[in-house]
Design an enzyme around this catalytic site. Structure first.
Site, PDB file in Angstrom:
ATOM      1  N   HIS A   1      42.036  30.535  37.401  1.00  0.00           N
ATOM      2  CA  HIS A   1      42.918  31.577  36.859  1.00  0.00           C
ATOM      3  C   HIS A   1      43.747  32.269  37.927  1.00  0.00           C
ATOM      4  CE1 HIS A   1      42.186  31.947  32.494  1.00  0.00           C
ATOM      5  NE2 HIS A   1      41.152  31.180  32.821  1.00  0.00           N
TER       6      HIS A   1
ATOM      7  N   HIS B   1      36.680  38.108  35.547  1.00  0.00           N
ATOM      8  CA  HIS B   1      37.748  38.202  34.545  1.00  0.00           C
ATOM      9  C   HIS B   1      38.171  39.626  34.199  1.00  0.00           C
ATOM     10  CE1 HIS B   1      38.691  34.095  33.611  1.00  0.00           C
ATOM     11  NE2 HIS B   1      37.401  33.780  33.486  1.00  0.00           N
TER      12      HIS B   1
END
Length: 406
Positions: free
Chosen positions: A144, A84
C-alpha cells in the site's frame, strides 16, 4: 491517549456520500469545527517537509534488506504487521510493547496507510521515530505504500482533505518517501521479515552494444527462467524505487516481496488472485530457510478479509497465523490492525484482534506473540475511500488503471 486525540485533527472533509460507518465505537461524532487545530496548524508544511526530507535521506541509504545485527543479551526486537492508518491502535501497541529505545528495536512490515482514517498521522509518527532512533526503528515497505493503492484505498484523498491546497505537495512528498522504504530485514542472522514474503530468481542478460554506437543505450534482455526462489544477493540488487507496476526484469523482485502469499500447495506459482507476486508452498519455505541458514519468516499482507478466502490456511482472529512448520523453522503471518477494516459495507465484522511479536536473546528466533483488541471508542469519522464499491482485500485489481497511474 485522550490528550493526544485532543490536539490532533480527527475529522476533516473526507468522503461523505456514504451512510455512517459501522463501528464498535462511541456513537458521538467529533466535528472538525470543535477540534483544537487543523492538521496544517499542528504540523505546518515546512515542518512536514523537514521531517520527510530527513527521514527520506536515512531510508534511501539503507539496503533493500536491512540487517539488524547489533542485538545483545539485553535486546528485544518487536515486529509489527499491517496497521492501515489505525492510529489509536498503533499508539496502544507502542505503549504496550514499550517505546523504541537503545535495547528495544522495532521492525514494521509495511502498510501504514489506506483504509483507516489516520494514515497520514500514523506514517508521520513512525517517521519521527525513525529520525529519532534510526538504528532502532526500521520501516519496511508494504504494497500500500504505492501510488495506485493510495489512490484507490483512501490515503491520497485523506492527505488532500487534511492539507487543502497544499495537499498535492504533501502527497507527492509521501510518495517520494515510500520509494525509499527498504523491502526486507534479517534480524540477528536468523529471522527474515518482509511485507509479502518470498521472491523469484530473475536472470538479466545485457545485450552487446553495436560497434560505432558509443552513445547508444544498452538494453537488457530479461529472461525469466522457470520459477525458482531468488537469492538474498538478487534482492540486494533490485531497484526498489518503483512505485507501481509495470514490473519487469529485476523489478519483479520488489513486486514479489510486496505482493506474494503463502499456500499449502508445494512449489512456486503466479499469484493470480492478486495479479502480482507469487504463491509459495511449504517446500519453498524450507528451501529458503535452509539455504540462508534462517529459522523464521515473519510476513504480513493478509488480514481477516483476505484469509477468509484462503482455504487451507488459518484465519486472522488473533492477529497471527503459523502457516508453515518445516524442518528448518516456521513461516508466520502477522497482522497488527484489530477490528479491521475500520470501514465495512456489511453489518458483520471480523472482530479480529491485532498482534505483534517480540524476539528475545539468545538467538531471537522464537516468536513471543502479544495480541490486543482495538482501542475503543475511536472518534467516529467517515471514510476517505468508496468502501462500499472497493474490495476489502487487494484482489482483482484494476490493472489497466494501475499501469495508467504510473
Amino acid at each position: 491517549m485522550s490528550g493526544f486525540i485532543a490536539i490532533w485533527p480527527i475529522r476533516q472533509d473526507p468522503i461523505t456520500r456514504h451512510r455512517a460507518p459501522i463501528h464498535h465505537e462511541a456513537t458521538t461524532t467529533t466535528s472538525s469545527t470543535t477540534t483544537a487545530a487543523s492538521t496544517p496548524e499542528v504540523l505546518p508544511v515546512p515542518v512536514f517537509d523537514t521531517l520527510v526530507l530527513t527521514a527520506s535521506k536515512i531510508l534511501h541509504k539503507e539496503a533493500n534488506c536491512v540487517r539488524i545485527d547489533d542485538c545483545n543479551d539485553n535486546s528485544r526486537v518487536v515486529v509489527v504487521g499491517d496497521v492501515h492508518g489505525q492510529l489509536h491502535d498503533v499508539i496502544f501497541l507502542l505503549q504496550d510493547a514499550g517505546f523504541p529505545s537503545e535495547d528495544r528495536f522495532f521492525v514494521f512490515n509495511g502498510d501504514y496507510v489506506d483504509r483507516g482514517a489516520w494514515g497520514l498521522e500514523t506514517f508521520l509518527l513512525l517517521l519521527a521515530w525513525k529520525v529519532f532512533l534510526p538504528q532502532r526503528v526500521y520501516l519496511l515497505r508494504g504494497n500500500h505504500e504505492s501510488k495506485y493503492c493510495t489512490s484507490v484505498y483512501g490515503f491520497e484523498k485523506e492527505v488532500l482533505a487534511k492539507y487543502g491546497d497544499k495537499g498535492k505537495h504533501v502527497y507527492r512528498k509521501c510518495l517520494g518517501c515510500f520509494e525509499g522504504l527498504p523491502l526486507a530485514s534479517i534480524i540477528a542472522g536468523h529471522v527474515y521479515t518482509a511485507h509479502g514474503g518470498l521472491f523469484r530468481s530473475v536472470s538479466i542478460t545485457p545485450l552487446k552494444r553495436s560497434k560505432g554506437k558509443k552513445n547508444r543505450r544498452i538494453t537488457l534482455n530479461s529472461e525469466t527462467k522457470p520459477l525458482c526462489l531468488g537469492s538474498l544477493e538478487e534482492l540486494s540488487k533490485a531497484r526498489r524505487s518503483v512505485l507501481d507496476p509495470p514490473w519487469e526484469g529485476l523489478n519483479l523482485i520488489p513486486g514479489d516481496v510486496l505482493w506474494s502469499d503463502p499456500t499449502m500447495k508445494s512449489g512456486l506459482s503466479p499469484n493470480t488472485e492478486r495479479a502480482f507476486g507469487l504463491l509459495w508452498g511449504p517446500d519453498c519455505t524450507e528451501d529458503f530457510l535452509k539455504k540462508f541458514q534462517l529459522k523464521l519468516i515473519i510476513r504480513s499482507h493478509e488480514g481477516p478479509d483476505a484469509r477468509e478466502k484462503r482455504p487451507g490456511l488459518g484465519g486472522m482472529d488473533v492477529g497471527y497465523t503459523i502457516d508453515h512448520v518445516v524442518p528448518s523453522g516456521k513461516l508466520i503471518t502477522l497482522f497488527s490492525a484489530p477490528d479491521y477494516p475500520q470501514f465495512q459495507a456489511t453489518e458483520d465484522r471480523f472482530n479480529n484482534k491485532g498482534a505483534y511479536i517480540v524476539l528475545k536473546p539468545p538467538y531471537f528466533d522464537v516468536p513471543e506473540f502479544h495480541t490486543f483488541e482495538a482501542i475503543t471508542p475511536r472518534p467516529v469519522v467517515n471514510a476517505y475511500y468508496d468502501y462500499e464499491d472497493v474490495l476489502d482485500s487487494d484482489e482483482e485489481l484494476d490493472l489497466a488503471s494501475m499501469v495508467t497511474a504510473t
